[in-house]
Design a protein around this motif. Structure first.
Motif, PDB file in Angstrom:
ATOM      1  N   THR A  35       0.819  -1.216   0.000  1.00  0.00           N
ATOM      2  CA  THR A  35       0.000   0.000   0.000  1.00  0.00           C
ATOM      3  C   THR A  35       0.854   1.267   0.000  1.00  0.00           C
ATOM      4  N   ASN A  36       1.785   1.380   0.948  1.00  0.00           N
ATOM      5  CA  ASN A  36       2.636   2.574   0.986  1.00  0.00           C
ATOM      6  C   ASN A  36       3.522   2.661  -0.249  1.00  0.00           C
ATOM      7  N   GLY A  37       3.950   1.527  -0.761  1.00  0.00           N
ATOM      8  CA  GLY A  37       4.768   1.524  -1.970  1.00  0.00           C
ATOM      9  C   GLY A  37       4.028   2.077  -3.171  1.00  0.00           C
ATOM     10  N   VAL A  38       2.758   1.745  -3.291  1.00  0.00           N
ATOM     11  CA  VAL A  38       1.955   2.274  -4.400  1.00  0.00           C
ATOM     12  C   VAL A  38       1.736   3.771  -4.205  1.00  0.00           C
ATOM     13  N   LEU A  39       1.495   4.201  -2.973  1.00  0.00           N
ATOM     14  CA  LEU A  39       1.390   5.645  -2.700  1.00  0.00           C
ATOM     15  C   LEU A  39       2.683   6.362  -3.100  1.00  0.00           C
ATOM     16  N   ASP A  40       3.818   5.770  -2.736  1.00  0.00           N
ATOM     17  CA  ASP A  40       5.102   6.387  -3.062  1.00  0.00           C
ATOM     18  C   ASP A  40       5.359   6.394  -4.566  1.00  0.00           C
ATOM     19  N   ALA A  41       4.948   5.337  -5.259  1.00  0.00           N
ATOM     20  CA  ALA A  41       5.091   5.301  -6.716  1.00  0.00           C
ATOM     21  C   ALA A  41       4.227   6.390  -7.361  1.00  0.00           C
ATOM     22  N   SER A  75      16.319   2.725   9.601  1.00  0.00           N
ATOM     23  CA  SER A  75      15.085   3.283  10.141  1.00  0.00           C
ATOM     24  C   SER A  75      13.937   2.281  10.131  1.00  0.00           C
ATOM     25  N   GLY A  76      14.164   1.097   9.618  1.00  0.00           N
ATOM     26  CA  GLY A  76      13.065   0.143   9.492  1.00  0.00           C
ATOM     27  C   GLY A  76      12.208   0.419   8.282  1.00  0.00           C
ATOM     28  N   ASN A  77      12.663   1.285   7.398  1.00  0.00           N
ATOM     29  CA  ASN A  77      11.911   1.718   6.237  1.00  0.00           C
ATOM     30  C   ASN A  77      12.173   0.841   5.008  1.00  0.00           C
ATOM     31  N   THR A  78      12.959  -0.188   5.167  1.00  0.00           N
ATOM     32  CA  THR A  78      13.370  -1.012   4.040  1.00  0.00           C
ATOM     33  C   THR A  78      12.190  -1.593   3.275  1.00  0.00           C
ATOM     34  N   LEU A  79      11.215  -2.160   3.949  1.00  0.00           N
ATOM     35  CA  LEU A  79      10.064  -2.762   3.280  1.00  0.00           C
ATOM     36  C   LEU A  79       9.284  -1.722   2.482  1.00  0.00           C
ATOM     37  N   ARG A  80       9.101  -0.540   3.048  1.00  0.00           N
ATOM     38  CA  ARG A  80       8.360   0.508   2.337  1.00  0.00           C
ATOM     39  C   ARG A  80       9.079   0.900   1.054  1.00  0.00           C
ATOM     40  N   GLU A  81      10.370   1.098   1.133  1.00  0.00           N
ATOM     41  CA  GLU A  81      11.092   1.511  -0.067  1.00  0.00           C
ATOM     42  C   GLU A  81      11.160   0.387  -1.095  1.00  0.00           C
ATOM     43  N   LEU A  82      11.317  -0.832  -0.645  1.00  0.00           N
ATOM     44  CA  LEU A  82      11.299  -1.966  -1.568  1.00  0.00           C
ATOM     45  C   LEU A  82       9.937  -2.065  -2.249  1.00  0.00           C
ATOM     46  N   SER A  83       8.856  -1.890  -1.498  1.00  0.00           N
ATOM     47  CA  SER A  83       7.523  -1.977  -2.106  1.00  0.00           C
ATOM     48  C   SER A  83       7.302  -0.845  -3.103  1.00  0.00           C
ATOM     49  N   GLY A  84       7.889   0.331  -2.873  1.00  0.00           N
ATOM     50  CA  GLY A  84       7.792   1.422  -3.838  1.00  0.00           C
ATOM     51  C   GLY A  84       8.519   1.106  -5.133  1.00  0.00           C
ATOM     52  N   ALA A  85       9.704   0.526  -5.002  1.00  0.00           N
ATOM     53  CA  ALA A  85      10.460   0.136  -6.190  1.00  0.00           C
ATOM     54  C   ALA A  85       9.715  -0.953  -6.964  1.00  0.00           C
ATOM     55  N   VAL A  86       9.141  -1.910  -6.249  1.00  0.00           N
ATOM     56  CA  VAL A  86       8.368  -2.970  -6.905  1.00  0.00           C
ATOM     57  C   VAL A  86       7.140  -2.383  -7.599  1.00  0.00           C
ATOM     58  N   ALA A  87       6.466  -1.448  -6.946  1.00  0.00           N
ATOM     59  CA  ALA A  87       5.283  -0.822  -7.549  1.00  0.00           C
ATOM     60  C   ALA A  87       5.653  -0.101  -8.851  1.00  0.00           C
TER      61      ALA A  87
END
Length: 167
Positions: free
Chosen positions: A43-49, A145-157
């Motif tokens: 979800t956050n990754g798609v928002l970031d994309a 920062s524990g932000n790894t999953l969010r940034e990975l999901s943004g790249a995947v999105a």
């Protein structure tokens, strides 16, 4: 001068339209990705994309684009920081980062053609607004920062948006 003239012509007639086509095609995939990501770690990754693409499209086209997922304030804040052309701490993909927006100052042959000025700024955003899902020696240090999953999901999105658009 001949090289710069040829380069400017290729950028204006080929690269700029292709950048716009790719960004628009990817943005058209955001609604479907948003629906598919509901209730997942994406979800956050798609928002970031969506945010990434909205800023890129705004810069590349010279007209504000606020994305498809209600992120107008976030995009406007980034565009204002870019227009300020100073190093600024901004929240990028859930992490505070120092971004040197002075690099967006239009220079060289990009100054003489408005379409190329926009192309230059769009390409600068695509080059500087990176996802750091594997850690980084930039900014405040490694990404602990524990932000790894969010940034990975943004790249995947973004990758899914590109692939699904046929780009």
């Amino acid at each position: 001068r001949t090289f710069v003239t040829i380069l400017a012509e290729i950028e204006e007639t080929s690269f700029k339209p292709k950048l716009t086509e790719i960004l628009d095609g990817m943005a058209a995939q955001v609604p479907a990705l948003w629906t598919q990501s509901a209730g997942t770690a994406m979800t956050n990754g798609v928002l970031d994309a969506d945010y990434f693409l909205a800023v890129a499209r705004s810069l590349a086209n010279g007209a504000n684009n606020y994305g498809l997922l209600g992120q107008g304030a976030r995009v406007a804040e980034t565009l204002n920081a870019i227009n300020g052309q100073q190093p600024v701490w901004i929240n990028l993909y859930g992490e505070n980062r120092l971004v040197d927006f002075s690099q967006f100052k239009i220079r060289g042959h990009y100054e003489t053609r408005p379409a190329l000025s926009n192309y230059f700024r769009g390409m600068m955003w695509c080059a500087l607004a990176d996802f750091r899902y594997a850690g980084s020696a930039w900014g405040k240090g490694t990404n602990d920062s524990g932000n790894t999953l969010r940034e990975l999901s943004g790249a995947v999105a973004l990758e899914l948006a590109l692939r699904n658009s046929g780009g």
